[in-house]
Design an enzyme around this catalytic site. Structure first.
Site, PDB file in Angstrom:
ATOM      1  N   TYR A  14      -3.730   7.510 -10.965  1.00 47.37           N
ATOM      2  CA  TYR A  14      -2.972   6.292 -10.832  1.00 47.37           C
ATOM      3  C   TYR A  14      -4.018   4.811 -11.023  1.00 47.37           C
ATOM      4  O   TYR A  14      -5.207   5.114 -10.879  1.00 47.37           O
ATOM      5  CB  TYR A  14      -2.833   6.117  -9.291  1.00 47.37           C
ATOM      6  CG  TYR A  14      -1.734   7.074  -8.682  1.00 47.37           C
ATOM      7  CD1 TYR A  14      -0.360   6.839  -8.669  1.00 47.37           C
ATOM      8  CD2 TYR A  14      -2.265   8.321  -8.519  1.00 47.37           C
ATOM      9  CE1 TYR A  14       0.577   7.690  -8.262  1.00 47.37           C
ATOM     10  CE2 TYR A  14      -1.364   9.476  -7.902  1.00 47.37           C
ATOM     11  CZ  TYR A  14      -0.048   8.895  -7.862  1.00 47.37           C
ATOM     12  OH  TYR A  14       0.994  10.046  -7.374  1.00 47.37           O
TER      13      TYR A  14
ATOM     14  N   ARG B 243      -1.521   4.877  -1.003  1.00 46.04           N
ATOM     15  CA  ARG B 243      -1.510   3.957   0.215  1.00 46.04           C
ATOM     16  C   ARG B 243      -2.256   4.273   1.522  1.00 46.04           C
ATOM     17  O   ARG B 243      -2.812   3.285   2.098  1.00 46.04           O
ATOM     18  CB  ARG B 243      -0.064   3.603   0.374  1.00 46.04           C
ATOM     19  CG  ARG B 243       0.758   4.787   0.782  1.00 46.04           C
ATOM     20  CD  ARG B 243       2.245   4.332   0.973  1.00 46.04           C
ATOM     21  NE  ARG B 243       3.021   5.522   1.034  1.00 46.04           N
ATOM     22  CZ  ARG B 243       4.296   5.320   1.350  1.00 46.04           C
ATOM     23  NH1 ARG B 243       4.854   4.283   1.800  1.00 46.04           N
ATOM     24  NH2 ARG B 243       5.174   6.448   1.314  1.00 46.04           N
TER      25      ARG B 243
ATOM     26  N   ASP C 262       1.403  -0.654   2.490  1.00 45.73           N
ATOM     27  CA  ASP C 262       1.506  -1.165   1.169  1.00 45.73           C
ATOM     28  C   ASP C 262       2.299  -2.528   1.311  1.00 45.73           C
ATOM     29  O   ASP C 262       2.456  -3.081   2.539  1.00 45.73           O
ATOM     30  CB  ASP C 262       2.510  -0.249   0.348  1.00 45.73           C
ATOM     31  CG  ASP C 262       4.019  -0.115   0.779  1.00 45.73           C
ATOM     32  OD1 ASP C 262       4.560  -0.935   1.458  1.00 45.73           O
ATOM     33  OD2 ASP C 262       4.674   0.974   0.726  1.00 45.73           O
TER      34      ASP C 262
END
Length: 303
Positions: free
Chosen positions: A77, A190, A91
């Site tokens: 990511y 997250r 988040d």
């Protein structure tokens, strides 16, 4: 006699690598692809949150059998972490539950950030976000939270293979960090943002997320839904998908027939799950070595 309407032929089995747009759920993408490809037999490997973009691997027809095995692979990511505030969802889409004092934020040094990242790299115990898809007594955690329940999840082992800081921005009462994260399936990026903020004592949440790889499948091969609508062809047919994602075990015609009937054959000597290929180059099964033999876990091309 009135002319009967012919049904659309089923597409061939294989994989699609989609570059998911923001504000879409993974289920939204599946629904769109069902219409584009003209089949109900579509599934995805590895859910992406609506705010996230990037690689979403979809199986078409018999290739849906691969998905549970692809989801066990590692993922990469590009993430932006915002330090200085914690949220209900860990988040940017959640409500703020705490905001750091500007003086405390100013005291967060680059060295402290590096130490926090190091502490979250390698084999770690991670508590998933309370609004994750983890099941509790058969019900998703996020569904329990939405119904007003207080959810406390147990930590579980995950692996962060790589957590590289790319850039640091200090502005507007926050510290934003751009990073590359390569991790095992089941890792919540997250939750890394939340735990990094907790380590530094200022709170943190995920501000942006883009998945760049799922196993061997990358953004380089990914297409948007609009591109797929214009040219609805597979990214990988079944044979090339298995060859790309798993070690290859080639067998003779006799062994191939045994595999297609679900029978065990001579062990491959390969560790983990591998693809079994017939003499003509077709992927006929996924298998594992167990008890001195090769045992099929998924038969892709039954006799």
């Amino acid at each position: 006699m009135p002319e009967t309407k012919r049904s659309r032929p089923a597409p061939p089995p294989g994989l699609l690598v989609v570059d998911k747009a923001p504000e879409m759920t993974s289920h939204d993408v599946v629904a769109r692809v069902r219409k584009i490809m003209g089949t109900r037999k579509v599934g995805h490997a590895g859910t992406l949150d609506p705010m996230a973009t990037g690689v979403l691997v979809l199986g078409i027809e018999r290739a849906t059998k691969l998905l549970g095995h692809l989801a066990l692979d590692r993922k990469t990511y590009l993430a932006t972490f915002a330090l200085g505030a914690a949220t209900t969802t860990d988040d940017v889409e959640g409500e703020r539950v705490s905001t750091a004092d500007p003086a405390a934020l100013a005291e967060v040094t680059d060295e402290a950030i590096a130490a926090g990242i190091a502490a979250l790299t390698g084999e770690i115990e991670q508590v998933p976000s309370s609004v994750s898809a983890v099941k509790i007594s058969g019900k998703r955690a996020y569904a329990r939270v939405r119904s007003g329940e207080e959810v406390v999840l147990k930590p579980r082992p995950v692996t962060v293979y790589r957590f590289d800081l790319l850039a640091t921005r200090r502005e507007g009462g926050t510290i934003e960090l751009d990073a590359i994260v390569e991790c095992s399936s089941g890792t919540y990026v997250r939750a890394l943002a939340r735990d990094l903020g907790g380590f530094l004592g200022v709170g943190g949440h995920l501000a942006a997320l883009r998945r760049t790889t799922v196993g061997p499948f990358t953004l380089a091969a990914a297409r948007t839904l609009e591109q797929l609508e214009a040219d609805p062809v597979l990214t990988h047919d079944l044979d090339t998908a298995v060859a790309a994602a798993f070690p290859r075990y080639e067998v003779d015609a006799r062994a191939a027939k045994s595999v297609q009937y679900g029978q065990q054959i001579r062990a491959s000597g390969i560790k983990g799950t591998y693809g079994v290929f017939s003499p003509d180059g077709h992927a006929i099964a996924l298998a594992v070595d167990a008890g001195g033999v090769s045992r099929s876990v998924v038969v892709l091309d039954p006799a």
